[in-house]
Design a protein around this motif. Structure first.
Motif, PDB file in Angstrom:
ATOM      1  N   GLY A  10       0.802  -1.208   0.000  1.00  0.00           N
ATOM      2  CA  GLY A  10       0.000   0.000   0.000  1.00  0.00           C
ATOM      3  C   GLY A  10       0.834   1.256   0.000  1.00  0.00           C
ATOM      4  O   GLY A  10       0.301   2.357  -0.126  1.00  0.00           O
ATOM      5  N   SER A  11       2.151   1.109   0.132  1.00  0.00           N
ATOM      6  CA  SER A  11       3.062   2.248   0.093  1.00  0.00           C
ATOM      7  C   SER A  11       3.619   2.392  -1.324  1.00  0.00           C
ATOM      8  O   SER A  11       4.238   1.468  -1.850  1.00  0.00           O
ATOM      9  CB  SER A  11       4.205   2.038   1.090  1.00  0.00           C
ATOM     10  OG  SER A  11       5.106   3.116   1.066  1.00  0.00           O
ATOM     11  N   ILE A  12       3.369   3.535  -1.940  1.00  0.00           N
ATOM     12  CA  ILE A  12       3.835   3.806  -3.296  1.00  0.00           C
ATOM     13  C   ILE A  12       4.966   4.810  -3.182  1.00  0.00           C
ATOM     14  O   ILE A  12       4.788   5.874  -2.568  1.00  0.00           O
ATOM     15  CB  ILE A  12       2.715   4.402  -4.162  1.00  0.00           C
ATOM     16  CG1 ILE A  12       1.506   3.460  -4.178  1.00  0.00           C
ATOM     17  CG2 ILE A  12       3.187   4.699  -5.570  1.00  0.00           C
ATOM     18  CD1 ILE A  12       0.247   4.092  -3.673  1.00  0.00           C
ATOM     19  N   GLY A  13       6.137   4.500  -3.740  1.00  0.00           N
ATOM     20  CA  GLY A  13       7.223   5.443  -3.520  1.00  0.00           C
ATOM     21  C   GLY A  13       8.335   5.386  -4.532  1.00  0.00           C
ATOM     22  O   GLY A  13       8.463   4.447  -5.321  1.00  0.00           O
ATOM     23  N   ALA A  14       9.164   6.438  -4.468  1.00  0.00           N
ATOM     24  CA  ALA A  14      10.340   6.553  -5.319  1.00  0.00           C
ATOM     25  C   ALA A  14      11.465   7.154  -4.492  1.00  0.00           C
ATOM     26  O   ALA A  14      11.232   7.959  -3.588  1.00  0.00           O
ATOM     27  CB  ALA A  14      10.046   7.452  -6.522  1.00  0.00           C
ATOM     28  N   ALA A  15      12.683   6.736  -4.794  1.00  0.00           N
ATOM     29  CA  ALA A  15      13.858   7.280  -4.108  1.00  0.00           C
ATOM     30  C   ALA A  15      14.981   7.443  -5.118  1.00  0.00           C
ATOM     31  O   ALA A  15      15.103   6.665  -6.060  1.00  0.00           O
ATOM     32  CB  ALA A  15      14.297   6.357  -2.973  1.00  0.00           C
ATOM     33  N   VAL A  22      20.773   7.653   0.138  1.00  0.00           N
ATOM     34  CA  VAL A  22      19.479   8.155  -0.316  1.00  0.00           C
ATOM     35  C   VAL A  22      19.510   9.681  -0.309  1.00  0.00           C
ATOM     36  O   VAL A  22      19.662  10.308   0.741  1.00  0.00           O
ATOM     37  CB  VAL A  22      18.343   7.638   0.586  1.00  0.00           C
ATOM     38  CG1 VAL A  22      17.002   8.211   0.132  1.00  0.00           C
ATOM     39  CG2 VAL A  22      18.294   6.117   0.569  1.00  0.00           C
ATOM     40  N   LEU A  23      19.352  10.271  -1.479  1.00  0.00           N
ATOM     41  CA  LEU A  23      19.335  11.725  -1.603  1.00  0.00           C
ATOM     42  C   LEU A  23      17.939  12.282  -1.381  1.00  0.00           C
ATOM     43  O   LEU A  23      17.776  13.380  -0.853  1.00  0.00           O
ATOM     44  CB  LEU A  23      19.846  12.150  -2.979  1.00  0.00           C
ATOM     45  CG  LEU A  23      21.254  11.693  -3.367  1.00  0.00           C
ATOM     46  CD1 LEU A  23      21.618  12.227  -4.747  1.00  0.00           C
ATOM     47  CD2 LEU A  23      22.282  12.126  -2.323  1.00  0.00           C
ATOM     48  N   ALA A  24      16.930  11.550  -1.816  1.00  0.00           N
ATOM     49  CA  ALA A  24      15.545  11.987  -1.655  1.00  0.00           C
ATOM     50  C   ALA A  24      14.639  10.767  -1.756  1.00  0.00           C
ATOM     51  O   ALA A  24      14.914   9.845  -2.529  1.00  0.00           O
ATOM     52  CB  ALA A  24      15.167  13.022  -2.715  1.00  0.00           C
ATOM     53  N   GLU A  25      13.576  10.781  -0.974  1.00  0.00           N
ATOM     54  CA  GLU A  25      12.616   9.681  -0.989  1.00  0.00           C
ATOM     55  C   GLU A  25      11.219  10.248  -0.782  1.00  0.00           C
ATOM     56  O   GLU A  25      11.017  11.102   0.090  1.00  0.00           O
ATOM     57  CB  GLU A  25      12.938   8.663   0.116  1.00  0.00           C
ATOM     58  CG  GLU A  25      11.989   7.475   0.139  1.00  0.00           C
ATOM     59  CD  GLU A  25      12.398   6.448   1.204  1.00  0.00           C
ATOM     60  OE1 GLU A  25      12.314   5.252   0.924  1.00  0.00           O
ATOM     61  OE2 GLU A  25      12.792   6.877   2.311  1.00  0.00           O
ATOM     62  N   VAL A  26      10.269   9.768  -1.571  1.00  0.00           N
ATOM     63  CA  VAL A  26       8.881  10.216  -1.478  1.00  0.00           C
ATOM     64  C   VAL A  26       7.989   8.981  -1.455  1.00  0.00           C
ATOM     65  O   VAL A  26       8.109   8.107  -2.323  1.00  0.00           O
ATOM     66  CB  VAL A  26       8.489  11.117  -2.674  1.00  0.00           C
ATOM     67  CG1 VAL A  26       7.012  11.510  -2.587  1.00  0.00           C
ATOM     68  CG2 VAL A  26       9.377  12.347  -2.721  1.00  0.00           C
ATOM     69  N   THR A  27       7.111   8.892  -0.470  1.00  0.00           N
ATOM     70  CA  THR A  27       6.183   7.762  -0.398  1.00  0.00           C
ATOM     71  C   THR A  27       4.771   8.268  -0.113  1.00  0.00           C
ATOM     72  O   THR A  27       4.585   9.308   0.524  1.00  0.00           O
ATOM     73  CB  THR A  27       6.593   6.760   0.701  1.00  0.00           C
ATOM     74  OG1 THR A  27       6.622   7.425   1.968  1.00  0.00           O
ATOM     75  CG2 THR A  27       7.956   6.156   0.413  1.00  0.00           C
ATOM     76  N   ALA A 178       7.495  -1.785   2.410  1.00  0.00           N
ATOM     77  CA  ALA A 178       8.806  -1.655   1.776  1.00  0.00           C
ATOM     78  C   ALA A 178       9.124  -0.189   1.492  1.00  0.00           C
ATOM     79  O   ALA A 178       8.254   0.585   1.077  1.00  0.00           O
ATOM     80  CB  ALA A 178       8.844  -2.457   0.482  1.00  0.00           C
ATOM     81  N   SER A 179      10.363   0.182   1.716  1.00  0.00           N
ATOM     82  CA  SER A 179      10.840   1.537   1.442  1.00  0.00           C
ATOM     83  C   SER A 179      11.642   1.539   0.153  1.00  0.00           C
ATOM     84  O   SER A 179      12.562   0.728  -0.002  1.00  0.00           O
ATOM     85  CB  SER A 179      11.723   2.020   2.601  1.00  0.00           C
ATOM     86  OG  SER A 179      12.626   3.018   2.187  1.00  0.00           O
ATOM     87  N   PRO A 180      11.341   2.439  -0.797  1.00  0.00           N
ATOM     88  CA  PRO A 180      12.136   2.480  -2.029  1.00  0.00           C
ATOM     89  C   PRO A 180      13.600   2.820  -1.762  1.00  0.00           C
ATOM     90  O   PRO A 180      14.498   2.382  -2.484  1.00  0.00           O
ATOM     91  CB  PRO A 180      11.445   3.548  -2.877  1.00  0.00           C
ATOM     92  CG  PRO A 180      10.661   4.374  -1.909  1.00  0.00           C
ATOM     93  CD  PRO A 180      10.259   3.442  -0.808  1.00  0.00           C
TER      94      PRO A 180
END
Length: 227
Positions: A10-15, A22-27, A178-180
């Motif tokens: 249910g977590s949608i994300g990009a990193a 990790v420079l940037a992560e958005v979920t 899960a974390s991208p």
């Protein structure tokens, strides 16, 4: 730079990562809007990293296990972007990212279970041992009713959304989806290892969905003749 995408839960994300950092992560949390939320997350992550598509040297996609529709969104997006840029795309088991985060955050320091929501009162699961401060998958991935897992598996400390849903699992705390960013870290370590870690039993997998079971929907059979 690596772009990591995951839509297996249910977590949608990009990193965006550089040299494993990790420079940037958005979920975003939404199990029904993978297609709507992933593209804006990618744009926001690239902007947050001060990067553009031209800076990417590879793409990492979570291949699940996960639900059919959501999983395809992330993988297809990664494949299309990689083709446009002419860069490689790598698959990583999404459970591996959860395991990586659990060990990094010192939630577990022994053999443990990762279990995510597979719906139908089931979990996607895998068992990990901790070697030299890193998780190593020793069993799975698989799908089963939580109560049907062997006692030797159910007794392990468990991370992920599964132990929040089923009392038969022993909740250890820690990450639930899960974390991208951690997905990208798993891939970076494998790519930097100098060994062949690609294949069905390796860390890097083909960018193909890891479904583990048949879909709910089925192609209709031939029409029956009514006498």
């Amino acid at each position: 730079m690596l772009l990591a995408l995951d839509t297996a839960t249910g977590s949608i994300g990009a990193a965006v990562l550089a040299d494993g950092a990790v420079l940037a992560e958005v979920t975003h949390q939404d199990s029904r809007r993978h297609g709507e939320l992933l593209a804006p997350a990618i744009e926001e992550a690239l902007a947050g990293a001060g990067a553009s598509m031209r800076d990417l040297t590879g793409i990492v996609v979570g291949v699940g296990p996960g639900p059919f529709t959501g999983l395809r969104v992330g993988i297809v997006t990664g494949l299309v972007m990689a083709r446009v840029r002419g860069i490689p795309v790598h698959g990583v088991c999404s459970l591996d990212a959860l395991a990586e985060q659990a060990v990094e955050e010192q939630v577990v320091d022994e053999t443990f279970l990762v279990a995510t929501d597979a719906r139908r009162k089931e979990v996607y699961w895998a068992v990990y041992a901790v070697h030299h401060g890193r998780p190593v998958r020793t069993d799975g991935p698989g799908v089963a009713h939580a109560a049907d897992l062997p006692d030797s598996v159910r007794c392990l400390p468990a991370v992920g959304r599964g132990p929040l849903l089923y009392d038969s699992l022993r909740h250890a705390g820690g990450p639930v989806d899960a974390s991208p960013g951690y997905l990208g870290r798993v891939a970076h370590r494998a790519l930097s290892g100098g060994t062949d870690q690609t294949g069905a039993d390796g860390i890097l997998l083909p960018p193909e969905p890891l479904y583990l079971r048949h879909p709910d929907a089925a192609v209709p059979g031939p029409a029956k003749l009514v006498p």
